[in-house]
Scaffold this active site. Structure first.
Site, mmCIF file in Angstrom:
data_model
loop_
_atom_site.group_PDB
_atom_site.id
_atom_site.type_symbol
_atom_site.label_atom_id
_atom_site.label_comp_id
_atom_site.label_asym_id
_atom_site.label_seq_id
_atom_site.Cartn_x
_atom_site.Cartn_y
_atom_site.Cartn_z
ATOM 1 N N GLU A 84 -0.205 1.497 7.937
ATOM 2 C CA GLU A 84 -1.306 0.906 8.709
ATOM 3 C C GLU A 84 -2.276 1.967 9.220
ATOM 4 O O GLU A 84 -3.497 1.841 9.086
ATOM 5 C CB GLU A 84 -0.753 0.109 9.905
ATOM 6 C CG GLU A 84 -1.879 -0.369 10.826
ATOM 7 C CD GLU A 84 -1.479 -1.459 11.800
ATOM 8 O OE1 GLU A 84 -0.541 -1.237 12.582
ATOM 9 O OE2 GLU A 84 -2.138 -2.517 11.799
ATOM 10 N N GLU A 85 -1.715 3.005 9.789
ATOM 11 C CA GLU A 85 -2.587 4.032 10.371
ATOM 12 C C GLU A 85 -3.448 4.687 9.285
ATOM 13 O O GLU A 85 -4.634 4.965 9.490
ATOM 14 C CB GLU A 85 -1.756 5.092 11.097
ATOM 15 C CG GLU A 85 -1.099 4.606 12.392
ATOM 16 C CD GLU A 85 0.271 3.975 12.187
ATOM 17 O OE1 GLU A 85 0.683 3.828 11.003
ATOM 18 O OE2 GLU A 85 0.930 3.622 13.185
ATOM 19 N N ASP A 96 -1.808 -5.284 5.414
ATOM 20 C CA ASP A 96 -1.675 -4.178 6.368
ATOM 21 C C ASP A 96 -0.323 -4.363 7.033
ATOM 22 O O ASP A 96 -0.075 -5.388 7.676
ATOM 23 C CB ASP A 96 -2.827 -4.274 7.384
ATOM 24 C CG ASP A 96 -2.575 -3.469 8.660
ATOM 25 O OD1 ASP A 96 -1.673 -2.623 8.674
ATOM 26 O OD2 ASP A 96 -3.305 -3.708 9.651
HETATM 27 N N1 AR6 Z 1 0.754 1.020 -0.753
HETATM 28 C C1 AR6 Z 1 1.967 0.483 -1.034
HETATM 29 N N2 AR6 Z 1 3.086 0.754 -0.336
HETATM 30 C C2 AR6 Z 1 2.995 1.608 0.695
HETATM 31 C C3 AR6 Z 1 1.767 2.211 1.053
HETATM 32 C C4 AR6 Z 1 0.612 1.890 0.273
HETATM 33 N N3 AR6 Z 1 -0.575 2.418 0.522
HETATM 34 N N4 AR6 Z 1 1.985 3.016 2.095
HETATM 35 C C5 AR6 Z 1 3.300 2.912 2.395
HETATM 36 N N5 AR6 Z 1 3.911 2.071 1.559
HETATM 37 P P1 AR6 Z 1 5.402 1.213 6.960
HETATM 38 P P2 AR6 Z 1 6.563 -1.061 8.436
HETATM 39 C C6 AR6 Z 1 5.340 1.691 1.544
HETATM 40 O O1 AR6 Z 1 6.533 2.046 7.441
HETATM 41 O O2 AR6 Z 1 7.984 -0.740 8.161
HETATM 42 C C7 AR6 Z 1 3.099 1.485 11.645
HETATM 43 O O3 AR6 Z 1 3.156 2.385 12.702
HETATM 44 C C8 AR6 Z 1 6.289 2.839 1.865
HETATM 45 O O4 AR6 Z 1 7.443 2.689 1.042
HETATM 46 O O5 AR6 Z 1 4.026 1.628 7.324
HETATM 47 O O6 AR6 Z 1 6.138 -2.489 8.411
HETATM 48 C C9 AR6 Z 1 2.591 0.126 12.102
HETATM 49 O O7 AR6 Z 1 1.574 0.253 13.061
HETATM 50 C C10 AR6 Z 1 6.653 2.577 3.312
HETATM 51 O O8 AR6 Z 1 7.918 3.112 3.648
HETATM 52 O O9 AR6 Z 1 5.564 -0.328 7.413
HETATM 53 C C11 AR6 Z 1 3.845 -0.473 12.673
HETATM 54 O O10 AR6 Z 1 4.091 -0.019 13.976
HETATM 55 C C12 AR6 Z 1 6.644 1.082 3.362
HETATM 56 O O11 AR6 Z 1 5.546 0.707 2.539
HETATM 57 C C13 AR6 Z 1 4.921 0.047 11.747
HETATM 58 O O12 AR6 Z 1 4.419 1.259 11.186
HETATM 59 C C14 AR6 Z 1 6.509 0.496 4.734
HETATM 60 O O13 AR6 Z 1 5.409 1.084 5.399
HETATM 61 C C15 AR6 Z 1 5.165 -0.913 10.608
HETATM 62 O O14 AR6 Z 1 6.238 -0.429 9.838
#
Ligand code: AR6
Length: 530
Positions: free
Chosen positions: A311-312, A293
């Site tokens: 995550e959401e 996550d």
């Molecule tokens: N499976 C594989 N890859 C994925 C998936 C999935 N189901 N969904 C998204 N991605 P991000 P962060 C890829 O932005 O940068 C939230 O608000 C996709 O390329 O969610 O760690 C949390 O609560 C996406 O751009 O992660 C935190 O506040 C990338 O994974 C914050 O976002 C990163 O997903 C975390 O941000």
């Protein structure tokens, strides 16, 4: 994902050098000071009803303040103007045991026991109920679903009969509960009954905890709220038709400095780790893997607000994850949260602003001997980066390595579920995507787990990352060396060379033979994890 909702598309039967088996993942369940079970033990695998564990209410700073606690009170003036204290739970019951003819009645009811929050704005809830739902759906929500949600919420004192500890910073502790207990918690959140959780003032008792009442959601972005509420209401509809009888464990992990590996002088190479890189798979479809996550330090991130990324979305399709928000203090640097047993109820398509609820998902994941679905989700929060340079500073690289390590390491040194991950920290948090991949590869190697890495539709990055992994393995580069190279990378100075090329150049020096990064054909996941 297959049409019937089974998660077996990535059919991994893994029998590599360090054999992975399902059974190794189980944290045995026994109640002790570090593991609180809200249900009576032992847990039988068959259909026997789970009974709530009973012990006296505790109203203190170490436990969730329950809305139904006799100590949850409010002050009212009697007809002589004298202050009298009354039970807040009685008020909640009186306010909610009514007929609902519109979402405005619901708002009025919620505000009766949240008198200090008269200013709460429920406009997006109203839009959903009054405009988005068809007249039949609205009628069914107000007459059928909502009274059931109320009933489930008001059965809280029967369903949960012991105090719920807070999982605070620095603690390694677990909470196990039934899916029905999780459901009553979510019903109470939907109706905003949790006391002391509504203020974000710095000195507030729960300032360092995620939000748990749904009030902020009800005023968030209209389109997003509609899709989120479809997911939540579908979850309630499903459980009212057939209350699930499984079990969920929430475990907070907190490591001390001396439990962390030495990354700087680490001589482990990548030759005996297996990895699989795919552009078209999703983390949530990897049955049997440790699913990452991409968390916020406040677990669940903006699921009860505007947030709608990885995550959401996970919290909306597996709504029982929302329960973690009730008791998980914000995650510190060397902390993670593991959640085993939640069920996926919803399908979705799109992402972020295009996210849409797409109907039922029937989760076929098998259950373990404690009645938990064999789905383990590990919440690790990357650091948000405003500029490119910060993320290559030594302290920040170490921070991310240690953070992932707290999530991936294996206490008993016997569980080798592969990690299913992707651009952790590389989306909303702005991290370099190659760096996300390399850091997780390093941590997987250290924790002896294999890695299934998903590039979320990006075919070029899939090729680059796979070639990079291959190159590191072939050249016999070790973890410590990769760490040094990451530290040296300066995105502004190396603007003509991306990180993958930079690593390629640097490791050429390490080896006699010069290998260029070239797209490579990788075997299918079934071949990789044969
Ligand atoms: N499976 C594989 N890859 C994925 C998936 C999935 N189901 N969904 C998204 N991605 P991000 P962060 C890829 O932005 O940068 C939230 O608000 C996709 O390329 O969610 O760690 C949390 O609560 C996406 O751009 O992660 C935190 O506040 C990338 O994974 C914050 O976002 C990163 O997903 C975390 O941000």
């Amino acid at each position: 994902m297959s049409k019937n909702g089974s998660k077996s598309d990535i059919n991994i039967v893994y029998n590599g050098h360090d054999k992975w088996s399902f059974d190794a993942t189980k944290v045995s369940i026994s109640s002790d000071q570090n593991h609180t079970c809200l249900i009576q033990l032992p847990i039988q695998k068959d259909k026997e009803i789970l009974k709530p564990y009973k012990s006296a209410d505790i109203w203190d700073g170490n436990h969730v303040r329950m809305p139904c606690s006799p100590q949850s009170k409010y002050i009212e003036l009697d007809h002589n103007g004298i202050k009298i204290t009354k039970s807040r739970w009685d008020l909640i019951e009186q306010s909610l045991l009514i007929e609902f003819d519109s979402s405005y009645t619901l708002e009025k009811a919620i505000k009766k026991y949240n008198t200090r929050y008269e200013s709460w704005n429920f406009s997006s809830l109203h839009n959903f109920v009054e405009n988005v739902l068809s007249p039949q759906q609205k009628n069914s929500f107000l007459k059928y679903l909502l009274p059931k949600i109320v009933n489930l919420a008001l059965r809280l004192p029967q369903i949960i009969q012991c105090p719920i500890p807070l999982l605070r910073q620095g603690e390694t502790k677990s909470i196990t509960m039934s899916q029905e207990q999780a459901a009553t918690i979510i019903a109470n959140s939907f109706l905003c009954t949790w006391p002391r959780r509504n203020t974000t003032k710095r000195d507030a008792e729960f300032a360092n905890y995620p939000e748990i009442n749904f009030n902020r959601l009800y005023s968030s972005d209209i389109q997003r709220v509609a899709q989120k509420l479809y997911c939540i209401l579908n979850y309630f509809d499903r459980i009212f038709k057939n209350m699930p009888t499984g079990v969920i464990t929430f475990s907070r992990r907190s490591l001390f400095f001396d439990q962390l590996p030495n990354w700087v002088n680490n001589t482990k190479t990548f030759s005996n780790i297996k990895y699989y890189v795919s552009s078209d798979e999703r983390i949530e479809n990897t049955s049997g893997m440790l699913q990452v996550d991409f968390a916020n330090k406040f677990i669940g991130g903006g699921v009860l607000g505007n947030g709608l990324v990885q995550e959401e979305i996970r919290f909306l399709i597996n709504p029982e994850l929302i329960v973690a928000k009730l008791f998980t203090e914000s995650l510190g640097n060397e902390e993670s949260m593991l959640i085993t047993g939640t069920e996926q109820f919803n399908n979705y398509y799109g992402y972020s602003s295009t996210f849409k609820f797409a109907g039922n998902f029937f989760d076929q994941t098998e259950i373990d001997e404690f009645r938990r679905k064999r789905t383990t989700i590990v919440a690790i929060d990357a650091l948000p980066y405003k500029n490119n340079l910060e993320q290559f500073q030594e302290t920040n690289i170490l921070r991310e390595l240690n953070k992932a390590y707290t999530g991936f390491y294996n206490e008993k040194n016997q569980s080798y579920q592969p990690v299913a991950s992707g651009f952790w920290g590389g989306g909303a948090f702005g991290g370099n995507q190659i760096r996300c991949a390399i850091i997780q590869l390093m941590v997987c190697r250290e924790t002896r787990r294999n890695l299934a890495f998903f590039t979320f539709g990006d075919e070029n990055l899939k090729q680059t990352i796979f070639a990079l992994f291959e190159m590191l393995a072939e050249r016999g580069v070790n973890i410590g060396r990769v760490f040094q190279i990451l530290k040296q990378y300066n995105p502004s100075k190396s603007s003509t060379m991306d990180l993958a090329m930079f690593i390629n150049e640097k490791t050429k020096i390490d080896v006699a033979s010069v290998i260029q990064i070239q797209p490579k054909i990788q075997p299918k996941i079934t071949e990789k994890f044969p």
